[in-house]
Motif scaffolding. Structure first.
Motif, PDB file in Angstrom:
ATOM      1  N   SER A 215       0.812  -1.188   0.105  1.00  0.00           N
ATOM      2  CA  SER A 215       0.022  -0.083  -0.063  1.00  0.00           C
ATOM      3  C   SER A 215       0.769   1.118   0.118  1.00  0.00           C
ATOM      4  N   GLU A 216       0.295   2.359  -0.470  1.00  0.00           N
ATOM      5  CA  GLU A 216       1.095   3.564  -0.675  1.00  0.00           C
ATOM      6  C   GLU A 216       1.319   4.142   0.853  1.00  0.00           C
ATOM      7  N   VAL A 217       0.352   4.069   1.839  1.00  0.00           N
ATOM      8  CA  VAL A 217       0.632   4.291   3.108  1.00  0.00           C
ATOM      9  C   VAL A 217       0.585   3.002   3.886  1.00  0.00           C
ATOM     10  N   PRO A 218       1.511   2.465   4.643  1.00  0.00           N
ATOM     11  CA  PRO A 218       1.480   1.214   5.385  1.00  0.00           C
ATOM     12  C   PRO A 218       0.138   0.850   6.076  1.00  0.00           C
TER      13      PRO A 218
ATOM     14  N   ILE B 193      -7.492  -9.799   8.883  1.00  0.00           N
ATOM     15  CA  ILE B 193      -6.180 -10.188   7.966  1.00  0.00           C
ATOM     16  C   ILE B 193      -4.777 -10.139   8.706  1.00  0.00           C
ATOM     17  N   GLY B 194      -4.696 -10.080   9.989  1.00  0.00           N
ATOM     18  CA  GLY B 194      -3.532 -10.066  10.454  1.00  0.00           C
ATOM     19  C   GLY B 194      -2.988  -8.553  10.867  1.00  0.00           C
ATOM     20  N   ARG B 195      -3.367  -7.840  11.305  1.00  0.00           N
ATOM     21  CA  ARG B 195      -3.033  -6.536  11.740  1.00  0.00           C
ATOM     22  C   ARG B 195      -4.102  -6.023  12.837  1.00  0.00           C
ATOM     23  N   TYR B 196      -3.313  -5.760  13.838  1.00  0.00           N
ATOM     24  CA  TYR B 196      -4.103  -5.349  14.895  1.00  0.00           C
ATOM     25  C   TYR B 196      -3.350  -4.227  15.777  1.00  0.00           C
ATOM     26  N   ILE B 197      -4.191  -3.373  16.552  1.00  0.00           N
ATOM     27  CA  ILE B 197      -3.742  -2.689  17.484  1.00  0.00           C
ATOM     28  C   ILE B 197      -4.489  -2.997  18.744  1.00  0.00           C
ATOM     29  N   LEU B 198      -3.826  -3.515  19.796  1.00  0.00           N
ATOM     30  CA  LEU B 198      -4.789  -3.982  20.797  1.00  0.00           C
ATOM     31  C   LEU B 198      -4.250  -3.074  22.161  1.00  0.00           C
ATOM     32  N   ASP B 199      -5.253  -2.980  23.164  1.00  0.00           N
ATOM     33  CA  ASP B 199      -5.120  -2.524  24.498  1.00  0.00           C
ATOM     34  C   ASP B 199      -4.416  -3.612  25.343  1.00  0.00           C
ATOM     35  N   PRO B 200      -3.614  -3.178  26.343  1.00  0.00           N
ATOM     36  CA  PRO B 200      -2.726  -4.101  26.927  1.00  0.00           C
ATOM     37  C   PRO B 200      -3.440  -4.957  27.877  1.00  0.00           C
ATOM     38  N   LYS B 201      -4.759  -4.627  28.233  1.00  0.00           N
ATOM     39  CA  LYS B 201      -5.650  -5.417  29.064  1.00  0.00           C
ATOM     40  C   LYS B 201      -5.787  -6.696  28.624  1.00  0.00           C
ATOM     41  N   ILE B 202      -5.632  -6.871  27.350  1.00  0.00           N
ATOM     42  CA  ILE B 202      -5.974  -8.304  26.548  1.00  0.00           C
ATOM     43  C   ILE B 202      -4.907  -9.195  27.130  1.00  0.00           C
ATOM     44  N   MET B 203      -3.620  -8.707  27.544  1.00  0.00           N
ATOM     45  CA  MET B 203      -2.809 -10.024  28.318  1.00  0.00           C
ATOM     46  C   MET B 203      -3.455 -10.439  29.645  1.00  0.00           C
TER      47      MET B 203
ATOM     48  N   GLU C 100      -6.538   0.384   3.168  1.00  0.00           N
ATOM     49  CA  GLU C 100      -6.151   0.487   1.787  1.00  0.00           C
ATOM     50  C   GLU C 100      -5.141  -0.222   1.199  1.00  0.00           C
ATOM     51  N   GLY C 101      -5.147  -1.201   0.310  1.00  0.00           N
ATOM     52  CA  GLY C 101      -3.844  -1.571  -0.050  1.00  0.00           C
ATOM     53  C   GLY C 101      -4.226  -3.065  -0.611  1.00  0.00           C
ATOM     54  N   LYS C 102      -3.322  -3.967  -0.942  1.00  0.00           N
ATOM     55  CA  LYS C 102      -3.477  -5.106  -1.652  1.00  0.00           C
ATOM     56  C   LYS C 102      -2.779  -6.239  -0.809  1.00  0.00           C
ATOM     57  N   LEU C 103      -3.501  -7.030  -0.315  1.00  0.00           N
ATOM     58  CA  LEU C 103      -3.055  -8.238   0.540  1.00  0.00           C
ATOM     59  C   LEU C 103      -2.616  -9.318  -0.107  1.00  0.00           C
ATOM     60  N   TYR C 104      -1.476  -9.987   0.317  1.00  0.00           N
ATOM     61  CA  TYR C 104      -0.850 -11.320  -0.153  1.00  0.00           C
ATOM     62  C   TYR C 104      -0.776 -12.154   0.996  1.00  0.00           C
ATOM     63  N   ASP C 105      -1.530 -13.234   0.940  1.00  0.00           N
ATOM     64  CA  ASP C 105      -1.524 -14.437   2.063  1.00  0.00           C
ATOM     65  C   ASP C 105      -0.169 -15.290   1.504  1.00  0.00           C
ATOM     66  N   VAL C 106       0.928 -14.941   1.881  1.00  0.00           N
ATOM     67  CA  VAL C 106       2.128 -15.790   1.677  1.00  0.00           C
ATOM     68  C   VAL C 106       2.385 -16.827   2.592  1.00  0.00           C
ATOM     69  N   GLY C 107       1.159 -17.258   3.495  1.00  0.00           N
ATOM     70  CA  GLY C 107       1.163 -18.403   4.253  1.00  0.00           C
ATOM     71  C   GLY C 107       0.433 -19.312   3.415  1.00  0.00           C
ATOM     72  N   SER C 108       0.021 -18.995   1.962  1.00  0.00           N
ATOM     73  CA  SER C 108      -0.704 -20.175   1.246  1.00  0.00           C
ATOM     74  C   SER C 108       0.305 -20.196   0.013  1.00  0.00           C
TER      75      SER C 108
ATOM     76  N   GLY D 205      -0.733 -17.852  -2.855  1.00  0.00           N
ATOM     77  CA  GLY D 205      -0.478 -16.345  -2.579  1.00  0.00           C
ATOM     78  C   GLY D 205       0.811 -16.119  -2.239  1.00  0.00           C
ATOM     79  N   PHE D 206       1.911 -17.074  -2.056  1.00  0.00           N
ATOM     80  CA  PHE D 206       3.214 -16.831  -2.056  1.00  0.00           C
ATOM     81  C   PHE D 206       3.634 -16.779  -3.591  1.00  0.00           C
ATOM     82  N   LEU D 207       3.247 -17.594  -4.217  1.00  0.00           N
ATOM     83  CA  LEU D 207       3.762 -17.373  -5.744  1.00  0.00           C
ATOM     84  C   LEU D 207       3.154 -15.975  -6.428  1.00  0.00           C
ATOM     85  N   LYS D 208       1.858 -15.596  -6.093  1.00  0.00           N
ATOM     86  CA  LYS D 208       1.527 -14.504  -6.602  1.00  0.00           C
ATOM     87  C   LYS D 208       2.440 -13.337  -6.191  1.00  0.00           C
TER      88      LYS D 208
END
Length: 303
Positions: A137-140, A203-213, A248-256, A259-262
């Motif tokens: 993505s243009e902006v991470p 899809i594998g991106r999180y911001i979490l409150d520390p209370k989750i620990m 906004e962005g394009k996701l690659y699931d490189v765990g498959s 997706g890795f080949l793409k």
């Protein structure tokens, strides 16, 4: 409000989908062209303003630590042979950011892997970036999420719409729409087999409150007999604001494998020294269809 300056990258999985390649090599070290997958994740975190990263590793994952460590012998050899461009690349990897590692001693699930980094978090909000999801993505992607967090403090989960027939492979959210990008989460379900609440998949991106620990410390095993991060987030959402965010962005699931080949093909096509040769190869394979598609894409780019 505390800023998000720390990130956890879980990398303790066994990588069974890529056997036998991952029998001795961590899946996170499989290259996208010539850069290990995990380095793309680390670079996203850095470009998003993250200052400290902890990688949760497991058995046979030492090469991940070594990759981000200084290699005196290699640097001396490259310097002696005056291979300055390669030397700069190697040193650049070492100097990316302050990286720590902790080991998950048992494969008890993603939630447990996050909990293993509890001392690193030390009561601050933190990001989680899964090591098998690359987002171009243009902006991470994480930077987009941090910008939202600074306007609406609370845990934030990146999501995207997936085909309904694929929902059972993901954790999905249910929520009340705030705008076209944001929902206030009311429920989360890990890999629903029947009656999924939506097709908005995490899809594998999180911001979490520390209370989750604290929640993870007492979390009981869920789907697959593992301690699921989704279950802990569901409890956290009942106590405080939690949002889903359509990035906004394009996701690659490189765990498959697909997706890795793409990812390898797409990233290689954008490289000056590889793109034209790869287009020629695709042209030969497809009888000209790839060249036509490439021409149309280039025309759209120029236009």
């Amino acid at each position: 409000m505390n800023k998000v300056k720390k990130a956890i990258i879980p990398a303790a999985g066994l990588g069974t989908r890529f056997l036998p390649a991952t029998k001795a090599m961590p899946k996170e070290m499989l290259p996208i062209v010539d850069k290990p997958t995990i380095q793309y994740i680390v670079e996203e975190a850095i470009c998003s303003g993250i200052e400290d990263i902890i990688i949760v590793t497991g058995r046979s994952k030492r090469s991940i630590e070594d990759h981000f460590d200084k290699n005196h012998e290699l640097e001396a050899d490259l310097e002696c042979k005056q291979k300055n461009e390669l030397l700069e690349i190697v040193r650049g990897v070492t100097n990316l950011v302050e990286i720590h590692c902790v080991r998950q001693k048992e494969p008890l699930g993603l939630g447990h892997a996050i909990w293993c980094a509890r001392k690193f978090v030390a009561g601050e909000p933190f990001a989680v970036l899964l090591g098998d999801m690359i987002i171009e993505s243009e902006v991470p992607c994480l930077k987009q999420m941090i910008d939202v967090y600074e306007e609406r403090p609370g845990s934030i989960i990146a999501v995207e719409e997936v085909p309904w027939e694929s929902v059972s492979s993901y954790g999905v959210i249910q929520g009340d729409m705030i705008n076209k990008k944001l929902n206030r989460i009311t429920n989360l379900v890990e890999k629903p087999k029947i009656n999924p609440p939506s097709n908005l998949a995490m899809i594998g991106r999180y911001i979490l409150d520390p209370k989750i620990m604290d929640i993870l410390e007492h979390q009981q095993p869920g789907v697959g007999g593992e301690i699921q991060l989704t279950d802990a987030m569901k409890q956290l959402a009942a106590d405080q604001n939690m949002y889903s965010f359509r990035y906004e962005g394009k996701l690659y699931d490189v765990g498959s494998k697909l997706g890795f080949l793409k990812a390898n093909i797409d990233f290689a096509l954008k490289r000056d020294e590889l793109g034209s040769g790869l287009w020629e190869h695709l042209y030969e394979l497809t009888g000209g269809a790839a060249q036509d598609a490439g021409g149309m894409r280039e025309a759209r780019r120029i236009g």
